[in-house]
Design an enzyme around this catalytic site. Structure first.
Site, short mmCIF file in Angstrom:
data_model
loop_
_atom_site.label_atom_id
_atom_site.label_comp_id
_atom_site.label_asym_id
_atom_site.label_seq_id
_atom_site.Cartn_x
_atom_site.Cartn_y
_atom_site.Cartn_z
N GLU A 306 0.12 -10.41 -48.45
CA GLU A 306 0.05 -8.99 -48.08
C GLU A 306 1.28 -8.48 -47.34
O GLU A 306 1.14 -7.65 -46.42
CB GLU A 306 -1.20 -8.76 -47.23
CG GLU A 306 -1.24 -9.51 -45.89
CD GLU A 306 -1.84 -10.89 -45.95
OE1 GLU A 306 -2.19 -11.42 -44.87
OE2 GLU A 306 -1.96 -11.46 -47.05
N HIS A 330 -7.67 -6.58 -52.52
CA HIS A 330 -7.65 -7.42 -51.31
C HIS A 330 -6.33 -7.28 -50.56
O HIS A 330 -6.32 -7.04 -49.34
CB HIS A 330 -7.88 -8.88 -51.71
CG HIS A 330 -7.98 -9.82 -50.55
ND1 HIS A 330 -9.18 -10.13 -49.94
CD2 HIS A 330 -7.03 -10.49 -49.85
CE1 HIS A 330 -8.96 -10.97 -48.94
NE2 HIS A 330 -7.65 -11.20 -48.86
N GLU A 331 -5.22 -7.41 -51.29
CA GLU A 331 -3.91 -7.33 -50.62
C GLU A 331 -3.67 -5.93 -50.06
O GLU A 331 -3.09 -5.77 -48.98
CB GLU A 331 -2.80 -7.72 -51.58
CG GLU A 331 -2.95 -9.10 -52.21
CD GLU A 331 -3.25 -10.21 -51.22
OE1 GLU A 331 -2.80 -10.13 -50.06
OE2 GLU A 331 -3.97 -11.15 -51.60
N HIS A 334 -5.42 -5.39 -46.77
CA HIS A 334 -4.71 -5.99 -45.63
C HIS A 334 -3.81 -4.98 -44.91
O HIS A 334 -3.41 -5.21 -43.77
CB HIS A 334 -3.85 -7.17 -46.10
CG HIS A 334 -4.54 -8.49 -46.03
ND1 HIS A 334 -5.09 -8.99 -44.86
CD2 HIS A 334 -4.78 -9.43 -46.99
CE1 HIS A 334 -5.61 -10.17 -45.10
NE2 HIS A 334 -5.45 -10.47 -46.38
N GLU A 353 -9.04 -12.00 -42.54
CA GLU A 353 -9.54 -12.20 -43.90
C GLU A 353 -10.98 -11.76 -44.11
O GLU A 353 -11.33 -11.28 -45.19
CB GLU A 353 -9.37 -13.67 -44.30
CG GLU A 353 -7.92 -14.12 -44.37
CD GLU A 353 -7.09 -13.34 -45.39
OE1 GLU A 353 -7.67 -12.60 -46.20
OE2 GLU A 353 -5.85 -13.50 -45.37
N ASP A 408 -2.45 -24.63 -42.33
CA ASP A 408 -2.51 -24.75 -43.78
C ASP A 408 -3.52 -25.81 -44.23
O ASP A 408 -4.12 -25.70 -45.31
CB ASP A 408 -1.14 -25.13 -44.35
CG ASP A 408 -0.13 -24.00 -44.24
OD1 ASP A 408 -0.54 -22.85 -44.04
OD2 ASP A 408 1.08 -24.28 -44.35
N TYR A 416 -12.92 -15.86 -45.16
CA TYR A 416 -13.01 -14.76 -46.11
C TYR A 416 -14.46 -14.36 -46.36
O TYR A 416 -14.88 -13.22 -46.10
CB TYR A 416 -12.38 -15.15 -47.45
CG TYR A 416 -10.91 -15.42 -47.43
CD1 TYR A 416 -10.01 -14.53 -47.99
CD2 TYR A 416 -10.39 -16.60 -46.89
CE1 TYR A 416 -8.64 -14.78 -48.01
CE2 TYR A 416 -9.03 -16.86 -46.90
CZ TYR A 416 -8.16 -15.95 -47.46
OH TYR A 416 -6.82 -16.21 -47.46
#
Length: 641
Positions: A306, A330-331, A334, A353, A408, A416
């Site tokens: 994003e 979704h992006e 953001h 998220e 990560d 989410y």
């Protein structure tokens, strides 16, 4: 006598129960106070820096792209303000950077400063400690001369043959979560926002783009100048350089892509301007001026990123029928949750998220209809249940503790989908209009700020719970955030939206319906995913062959459908699909699509041999973050040693 004694015992029992309940409440309160105190003491466990001592305000980059050496080289000039904890030692985050010099810049003159790089940490990189002079104004500027490593975790350098056109090399960044420090020395924490400008020098035949506004057209010599006037967190710093062209969608939207990809991308994402208008109607003004898309080569490790003004998008969503454009929703979402109001650290990732996934559903439903929204919600719920089966309870919570953990390494759908389900529950209790208004106010109040879960809970109490007493308790909300799994009050998305698909699946499994008689003419990608993902783990070779010969699933050009089918092919040792599996793993670098396939292969000795052989061929085309993730699967002993 006995009655009186029994009454006294009951009274004492009730009193003891109340004391136990009160004691537990005090323990919970003490734990919360300690958590708040810890958060205040050190907001972000993934940075060496301390913005309370010195806080970055503005960044100016002057960088040269060297494709032959796979390096960025130049200067990062950073403006700071002195804080309450200033002690003469300013610390920045770096990873694999060669620091040539650090200078204090004042009125056009500069003076070199002493500095040292700390011990390398496999998660955090190395602390760059700069020793400041004793006499220093409240605001000052440092210039750091440096260059990146060819193995920078936040950059990928592609050869011409790894691009769609095959003519020129390509560079792109992926700074989230803590990879900005691998290409810029700075305070790499979402708690310290910055504005920035940049001058990027490239080969003249290539175009540079950034998460910023272009100040002027690129010069004939290959100089590109950018400016980002809105303050952003470091993980939203983004750059890409390649043979790129631009196509307009609407007044504020467009697509950058390689020439070979541009037309299909424009057709696939033609609704982006409508999405932007719907988003503003639901959640308030768009604050970033433009919303463009950059379609990257297939090695991009995520579905989308994003980056403000310019979302980075995987080409794996170019399905040809707009069935995967919820990723764009979704992006875009953001732009409010994440970019405008940002998690203050990576333990609060759900604030980015979960909110964004909720907004995505509202945008998708408004543009493509309620059924599309409900299908996405059901598939998301099923992916959440699968994640719960794989994750430790501590990573099934929304608010997690990550000290000593690479953000990560625990990436999952939990923040989410569980975050979305919590907001769906609140919307059910309070009504959609109330929740939309609450979120709009949340975005306005905290615009261009970084927030914690504690901030959200305070805001929720004051702006929602207190205004609508008796509907929801704070204990119920805390259970969603601090407990693993799903609470009993979760609203489970029903399977009814897939009723016809479910009936066809059951009839086929029972032998009452041949695959050739299943009417799939109107099936969307989501229908296919529900069908495939809800088949038994083990099917007979005859059943696999029946499905494949009827629907040609092995050769599906839809990457999501192909992923689900290839996963089934591994589980059922369906060898006719393995050449396609090899091609798939060699041509795509998106973690969501390839990691589960490697994980399935790793469950058998023969599968592991296949996985390692393919991985060795695929390595040159995988992003550094994908490489690290897959290495842990195919060579667990080496990574763990």
């Amino acid at each position: 006598m006995s009655c009186g004694g029994e009454s006294l015992l009951n009274t004492r029992g009730r009193k003891r129960n109340m004391e136990i309940k009160t004691f537990r409440q005090l323990l919970l309160l003490l734990a919360m106070l300690l958590a708040v105190r810890t958060a205040l003491a050190h907001q972000d466990v993934h940075t060496y820096s301390d913005p309370r001592a010195y806080q970055q305000r503005h960044l100016e980059l002057d960088l040269v792209t060297d494709f032959a050496a796979r390096r960025l080289a130049g200067t990062a000039t950073i403006s700071f303000t002195r804080g309450t904890r200033a002690d003469g030692r300013l610390v920045l985050d770096t990873r694999d950077l060669l620091i040539r010099s650090v200078a204090l810049v004042d009125a056009g003159t500069s003076s070199l400063l002493p500095f040292e790089l700390g011990k390398h940490d496999p998660i955090l990189g190395r602390a760059l400690t700069i020793h400041l002079p004793r006499e220093l104004p409240p605001s000052f500027v440092l210039a750091v001369s440096y260059e990146t490593s060819p193995e920078a975790s936040g950059l990928q350098w592609l050869t011409p043959r790894q691009t769609a056109g095959g003519r020129h090399p390509f560079l792109f960044s992926q700074s989230q979560a803590i990879h900005a420090r691998s290409w810029v020395p700075l305070q790499d924490t979402p708690a310290a926002r910055i504005t920035f400008g940049a001058t990027i020098s490239t080969p003249p035949e290539l175009l540079a783009v950034m998460s910023a506004a272009r100040v002027a057209e690129a010069s004939a010599a290959g100089k590109h100048v950018f400016e980002m006037r809105q303050a952003i967190p470091s993980y939203l710093l983004a750059i890409a350089v390649g043979e790129l062209e631009f196509g307009e969608i609407g007044a504020r939207t467009g697509v950058y892509a390689e020439p070979e990809v541009l037309e299909s991308a424009l057709a696939e994402f033609e609704d982006t301007e409508k999405m932007l208008e719907i988003s503003e109607a639901l959640f308030g003004a768009y604050r970033w001026e433009r919303y463009d898309l950059l379609i990257l080569p297939p090695s991009f490790p995520y579905g989308g990123m994003e980056n403000p003004r310019l979302s980075f998008i995987t080409p794996t969503v170019l399905a040809g029928d707009k069935s995967l454009v919820s990723l764009i929703a979704h992006e875009l979402a953001h732009s409010w949750s994440g970019n405008l109001v940002t998690n203050a650290n990576w333990e609060e990732f759900w604030l980015n998220e979960g909110f964004t996934t909720f907004l995505e559903g509202r945008i998708t439903g408004a543009l493509y209809g309620e059924r599309q929204q409900r299908m996405e919600e059901r598939l998301g719920y099923e992916s959440l249940l699968e994640a719960f089966g794989q994750l430790e309870p501590r990573f099934q919570k929304l608010k997690v503790e990550l000290e000593g953990v690479d953000p990560d390494a625990i990436f999952s759908v939990v923040p989410y989908e569980k975050g979305r389900m919590m907001l769906d529950w609140l919307a059910t209790e309070f009504g959609d209009q109330v929740i939309n208004a609450f979120l709009t106010e949340w975005f306005d109040t905290n615009a261009f700020g970084s927030v914690t879960t504690a901030d959200f809970l305070d805001y929720l109490q004051n702006k929602l719970l207190d205004r609508h007493p008796g509907k929801v308790t704070m204990d119920e909300v805390r259970a969603w955030i601090y407990e693993p799994g799903l609470p009993d009050n979760a609203i489970i998305p029903p399977t009814g939206v897939f009723a016809e698909v479910e009936a066809a699946r059951d009839a086929w499994l029972a032998g009452r319906l041949k695959a050739a008689r299943i009417d799939t003419g109107d099936w969307s990608t989501q229908d296919w995913l529900f069908f495939l993902n809800n088949l038994p783990g083990k099917l007979s070779k005859r059943q696999m062959k029946d499905l494949d010969q009827t629907f040609d699933l092995t050769n599906s050009s839809n990457n999501e459908i192909a992923h689900s089918w290839l996963r089934m092919a591994i589980r059922n040792d369906y060898r006719p699909a393995w050449p396609r599996l090899e091609q798939y793993l060699l041509s795509i670098g998106r973690n969501k699509l390839i990691k589960p396939l490697y994980e399935e292969l790793a469950k058998s000795d023969e599968g592991m041999r296949f996985a390692r052989r393919v991985f060795e061929q695929a390595k040159p085309g995988y992003h550094p973050q994908t490489l690290a993730a897959v290495m842990k699967i195919v060579y667990p002993a080496e990574v763990g040693s």
